[in-house]
Design an enzyme around this catalytic site. Structure first.
Site, mmCIF file in Angstrom:
data_model
loop_
_atom_site.group_PDB
_atom_site.id
_atom_site.type_symbol
_atom_site.label_atom_id
_atom_site.label_comp_id
_atom_site.label_asym_id
_atom_site.label_seq_id
_atom_site.Cartn_x
_atom_site.Cartn_y
_atom_site.Cartn_z
ATOM 1 N N HIS A 1 -7.165 -5.256 -1.610
ATOM 2 C CA HIS A 1 -7.749 -5.081 -0.278
ATOM 3 C C HIS A 1 -7.972 -6.383 0.490
ATOM 4 C CE1 HIS A 1 -8.300 -1.194 -2.255
ATOM 5 N NE2 HIS A 1 -8.088 -0.716 -1.044
ATOM 6 N N HIS B 1 0.993 3.589 -3.509
ATOM 7 C CA HIS B 1 0.286 4.877 -3.469
ATOM 8 C C HIS B 1 1.173 6.024 -3.919
ATOM 9 C CE1 HIS B 1 -3.076 2.815 -1.917
ATOM 10 N NE2 HIS B 1 -3.704 3.866 -1.489
ATOM 11 N N GLN C 1 0.823 -1.202 0.000
ATOM 12 C CA GLN C 1 0.000 0.000 0.000
ATOM 13 C C GLN C 1 0.864 1.261 0.000
ATOM 14 O OE1 GLN C 1 -2.571 0.261 3.401
ATOM 15 N NE2 GLN C 1 -4.062 1.577 2.364
ATOM 16 N N LEU D 1 -5.893 -3.501 -10.962
ATOM 17 C CA LEU D 1 -5.545 -4.859 -10.539
ATOM 18 C C LEU D 1 -4.798 -4.861 -9.213
ATOM 19 C CD1 LEU D 1 -2.336 -5.780 -10.954
ATOM 20 C CD2 LEU D 1 -2.972 -5.803 -13.334
ATOM 21 N N TYR D 2 -4.238 -3.692 -8.848
ATOM 22 C CA TYR D 2 -3.481 -3.589 -7.600
ATOM 23 C C TYR D 2 -4.385 -3.286 -6.404
ATOM 24 C CZ TYR D 2 1.526 -3.878 -6.537
ATOM 25 O OH TYR D 2 2.772 -4.313 -6.172
ATOM 26 N N GLY E 1 0.133 -7.727 -14.349
ATOM 27 C CA GLY E 1 0.819 -6.844 -13.412
ATOM 28 C C GLY E 1 2.334 -6.846 -13.602
ATOM 29 N N SER F 1 5.016 -3.651 -13.656
ATOM 30 C CA SER F 1 5.866 -3.532 -12.498
ATOM 31 C C SER F 1 7.342 -3.453 -12.908
ATOM 32 C CB SER F 1 5.587 -4.724 -11.586
ATOM 33 O OG SER F 1 6.622 -4.923 -10.684
HETATM 34 C C1 HEM Z 1 -7.534 -1.468 5.572
HETATM 35 C C2 HEM Z 1 -6.749 -1.002 4.676
HETATM 36 C C3 HEM Z 1 -7.196 -0.168 3.505
HETATM 37 C C4 HEM Z 1 -8.178 0.763 3.434
HETATM 38 C C5 HEM Z 1 -9.112 1.226 4.542
HETATM 39 C C6 HEM Z 1 -8.179 1.257 2.080
HETATM 40 C C7 HEM Z 1 -9.036 2.236 1.624
HETATM 41 C C8 HEM Z 1 -9.005 2.769 0.366
HETATM 42 C C9 HEM Z 1 -9.846 3.840 -0.090
HETATM 43 C C10 HEM Z 1 -10.923 4.546 0.748
HETATM 44 C C11 HEM Z 1 -9.501 4.104 -1.367
HETATM 45 C C12 HEM Z 1 -10.135 5.172 -2.250
HETATM 46 C C13 HEM Z 1 -10.765 4.523 -3.432
HETATM 47 C C14 HEM Z 1 -12.223 4.731 -3.710
HETATM 48 O O1 HEM Z 1 -13.092 4.448 -2.867
HETATM 49 O O2 HEM Z 1 -12.495 5.110 -4.830
HETATM 50 C C15 HEM Z 1 -8.446 3.186 -1.738
HETATM 51 C C16 HEM Z 1 -7.808 3.136 -2.956
HETATM 52 C C17 HEM Z 1 -6.815 2.246 -3.309
HETATM 53 N N1 HEM Z 1 -6.288 1.245 -2.518
HETATM 54 FE FE1 HEM Z 1 -6.791 0.890 -0.615
HETATM 55 N N2 HEM Z 1 -7.204 0.626 1.361
HETATM 56 C C18 HEM Z 1 -6.586 -0.255 2.186
HETATM 57 C C19 HEM Z 1 -5.551 -1.112 1.853
HETATM 58 C C20 HEM Z 1 -4.983 -1.243 0.597
HETATM 59 C C21 HEM Z 1 -3.955 -2.184 0.261
HETATM 60 C C22 HEM Z 1 -3.301 -3.183 1.195
HETATM 61 C C23 HEM Z 1 -3.662 -2.006 -1.048
HETATM 62 C C24 HEM Z 1 -2.654 -2.803 -1.804
HETATM 63 C C25 HEM Z 1 -1.774 -2.329 -2.581
HETATM 64 C C26 HEM Z 1 -4.531 -0.937 -1.546
HETATM 65 C C27 HEM Z 1 -4.544 -0.441 -2.824
HETATM 66 C C28 HEM Z 1 -5.328 0.608 -3.251
HETATM 67 C C29 HEM Z 1 -5.200 1.216 -4.557
HETATM 68 C C30 HEM Z 1 -4.251 0.817 -5.664
HETATM 69 C C31 HEM Z 1 -6.136 2.250 -4.586
HETATM 70 C C32 HEM Z 1 -6.363 3.257 -5.721
HETATM 71 C C33 HEM Z 1 -5.640 4.526 -5.379
HETATM 72 C C34 HEM Z 1 -5.861 5.633 -6.343
HETATM 73 O O3 HEM Z 1 -5.824 5.399 -7.541
HETATM 74 O O4 HEM Z 1 -6.045 6.781 -5.909
HETATM 75 N N3 HEM Z 1 -5.311 -0.508 -0.501
HETATM 76 N N4 HEM Z 1 -8.175 2.379 -0.665
#
Ligand code: HEM
Ligand SMILES: *[C@@H]1O[C@H](CO)[C@@H](O)[C@H](O)[C@H]1NC(C)=O
Ligand SMILES: *[C@@H]1O[C@H](CO)[C@@H](O)[C@H](O)[C@H]1NC(C)=O
Length: 594
Positions: free
Chosen positions: A378, A198, A194, A374-375, A515, A519
């Site tokens: 969650h 990000h 994560q 694909l990444y 992926g 990568s």
């Molecule tokens: C409990 C842990 C996590 C929470 C609460 C969380 C929450 C979120 C939230 C609220 C978003 C905004 C996306 C939306 O609703 O449109 C997001 C985006 C995203 N998350 Fe998570 N996430 C978590 C863990 C992870 C993990 C472990 C990964 C693995 C790599 C990940 C990868 C992503 C990616 C790639 C995006 C898109 C970001 C972007 O393009 O702005 N997340 N996540």
């Protein structure tokens, strides 16, 4: 006058005929093997097979040379099987510099050749535009969007209206019971994923799901912020260092009162407890804060080393050179610790930019929106976090900036290393991230993603011929079928998540083969890997160069935590696993005995 009306009526009629009866012949994706479909006004099309090594009306016939290559080339499935077995053979390979160099070079070249450079498509056009190459606000696309006028969202197959995203997520994604990752990945891996990704997955929702507010690669922005203004607020302007504060004898990021950068905290977090980090979202989870803090400590540690080496350097040179070293360390650790773990290959991957010198390889990269989707791993996230025996529910873990300070870095990293991550598969999205899964499906549709099978073909994989073949079981396969009717209509994100896993792997073939290229390309096409950058003088001499060349995740934590080296592991060590398994068994086994 009359004639004029007559002809215009005629013209009107004929346009109507074409648009109602004929439609866009490219909606059925007739061109094979990467051929480009060009629709004509008379419901005919042509396939442009240039550069595909196939010919024929639909680019279906391989050239003689290509036929030969297809015969010799092992399938991705065969290669994978080889790489996760035959350890004895790989042990020999890993010890022979010449052989391992050759293999590593091939891995990078073959993988990165699958990615278009310069980029070709965006989410706004079904055809190539110059904007795709020049406008950096766009995420790029590996495949163009499905034309708007097509009869169904996937072209001509599947339902006219796709199933409700909430229903899809409920049926396929909601966690029923926590499933552990098969490779014993730890929560430390989860937060690494994560925190690292990000840096470049930053959807600009103000513009839409096809746009980014980030850069297009490993630019250090998760430590230094997204722009100069933020970076300046985070810098101390003394000896190249970043601002920091000491709490309980440990170095932590400054609060926003000292470094007033834009952060997204809920009102429940008091201003004087809000840590300032490179990404506005990194207050979200103590794991992200831990990585933010450890990289900050590493930056300041490297500054001191450079300052000793170059006492006459000013703040600016110390800062800029350290930043380059931090980016180098990041790539080194991502390849040799993180990707090594994810791949589970017996071949030992290594970071050696020289391997690409003299090859046809472009040092530029663009993040694609498919890579972003694909990444969305969650399911890796457990529902609670066990920090040194205290069990925090996700709800109480989120935006809790007290936890890192209270437990300290050592307890954090040891606890994260000891707890199992979830398996990235169907019915394993925790309740707290279900809404993200729903949004991802919605965005995929808004962006008119082609089907999962189309993406499989684009990345040289065989398309699935049945739902059972896709999932490798029957229950989810039946759900999928009731939702999508046709295997060719399964959506991209749904496909990569519910796909049957490869043996000895964290993921299915789609996730890995789609992926992997993004990568590898993203890591090796970094400017610091290019011939003019990749030399000691760029990094303050051999001292700096060697910091990169010897970096590892373990060192990153050990060098920045006082005292003995803590447990730092992307895999839950067997002893912990066994201890926990026994614990579970104890209660169950004793019950059985009774
Ligand atoms: C409990 C842990 C996590 C929470 C609460 C969380 C929450 C979120 C939230 C609220 C978003 C905004 C996306 C939306 O609703 O449109 C997001 C985006 C995203 N998350 Fe998570 N996430 C978590 C863990 C992870 C993990 C472990 C990964 C693995 C790599 C990940 C990868 C992503 C990616 C790639 C995006 C898109 C970001 C972007 O393009 O702005 N997340 N996540
Ligand atoms: C990039 O494209 C978007 C959408 O069309 C547009 O709003 C933006 O101004 C463009 N940026 C540049 C630098 O052309
Ligand atoms: C939580 O972690 C501690 C070690 O810090 C361990 O002894 C305990 O068994 C763990 N609890 C659970 C529920 O996994």
């Amino acid at each position: 006058m009359l004639l004029h009306t007559a002809t215009s009526t005629l013209v009107f009629l004929s346009i109507c005929v074409i648009s109602t009866n004929a439609g866009n012949p490219c909606c059925s994706y007739p061109c094979q093997n990467g051929g480009v479909c060009m629709p004509h006004s008379n419901s005919q099309y042509t396939c442009d097979c240039t550069g595909t090594e196939f010919y024929g009306q639909n680019c279906e016939t391989p050239t003689l040379l290509q036929r030969f290559k297809l015969l010799l080339r092992p399938t991705p499935e065969t290669l994978h099987t080889w790489l996760v077995h035959n350890k004895w053979l790989w042990d020999i390979v890993n010890s022979m510099t010449f052989v391992k160099d050759f293999i590593m070079k091939m891995v990078v070249l073959i993988r990165s050749n699958i990615v278009d450079a310069p980029p070709t498509y965006t989410s706004d056009h079904e055809y190539i535009t110059l904007d795709a190459a020049t406008n950096l606000s766009y995420f790029t696309r590996a495949l163009p969007p499905v034309p708007r006028e097509c009869p169904t969202p996937m072209g001509v197959v599947g339902p006219k209206i796709l199933p409700d995203p909430k229903l899809v997520a409920e049926k396929l994604f909601r966690r029923t019971e926590f499933k552990r990752d098969a490779l014993d990945s730890s929560v430390l891996l989860t937060f690494f994923a994560q925190h690292f990704t990000h840096m470049f997955f930053k959807t600009d929702m103000k513009k839409g799901p096809g746009f980014t507010w980030g850069g297009h690669g490993v630019d250090g922005s998760s430590v230094y912020g997204p722009d100069k203004h933020t970076e300046n607020l985070l810098r101390s302007f003394t000896d190249g260092k970043l601002k920091s504060q000491m709490i309980n004898g440990e170095e932590w990021p400054p609060y926003v009162s000292d470094a007033p950068v834009k952060m997204l905290y809920p009102p429940s977090v008091p201003k004087d407890k809000q840590f300032a980090l490179g990404h506005e979202f990194f207050g979200l989870l103590p794991g992200l804060l831990a990585y933010g803090a450890i990289w900050l400590r590493e930056h300041n540690r490297v500054c001191e080393i450079l300052k000793t080496e170059h006492p006459h350097w000013d703040d600016e040179q110390l800062f800029q050179t350290t930043k380059l070293i931090i980016i180098g360390e990041t790539i080194k650790i991502v390849i040799e610790d993180y990707v090594q773990h994810l791949s589970n290959y017996h071949f030992k991957l290594f970071f050696k930019p020289e391997l690409m010198f003299g090859q046809s390889f472009q040092y530029s990269n663009r993040i694609s929106v498919e890579f972003n989707h694909l990444y969305h791993w969650h399911p890796l996230m457990p529902d609670n976090f066990n920090i040194s025996g205290t069990d925090y529910k996700l709800r109480n873990f989120m935006f809790n900036t007290e936890i890192p300070v209270k437990h300290g870095m050592r307890q954090l990293v040891e606890s994260f290393s000891s707890q199992h991550a979830g398996k990235v598969t169907f019915r394993n999205h925790g309740a707290g991230t279900m809404h993200v899964a729903v949004d991802t499906i919605k965005h995929g549709r808004e962006l008119r993603f082609q089907s999962f099978n189309q993406y499989r073909k684009r990345f040289r994989l065989k398309p699935y011929s049945s739902f059972q073949e896709l999932t490798g079981e029957t229950e989810i396969a039946a759900e999928l079928e009731s939702l999508y009717e046709d295997i060719e209509a399964v959506e991209f994100y749904v496909g990569v998540i519910v796909e049957r896993h490869r043996e000895q792997s964290m993921f299915g073939g789609g996730m890995i083969e789609i992926g992997g290229p993004f990568s590898v390309k993203g890591l090796m096409a970094n400017p610091i890997c290019s011939p003019k950058y990749w030399k000691p003088s760029t990094f303050g001499g051999d001292v700096g160069f060697n910091i990169i060349k010897t970096a590892s995740l373990k060192k990153l934590f050990c060098k920045n935590i006082d005292g003995d080296c803590p447990l730092v592991s992307l895999k839950v060590p067997q002893t912990v696993s066994e201890a926990q398994a026994n614990e579970k068994c104890d209660s169950q086994c004793s019950k059985n005995e009774l």
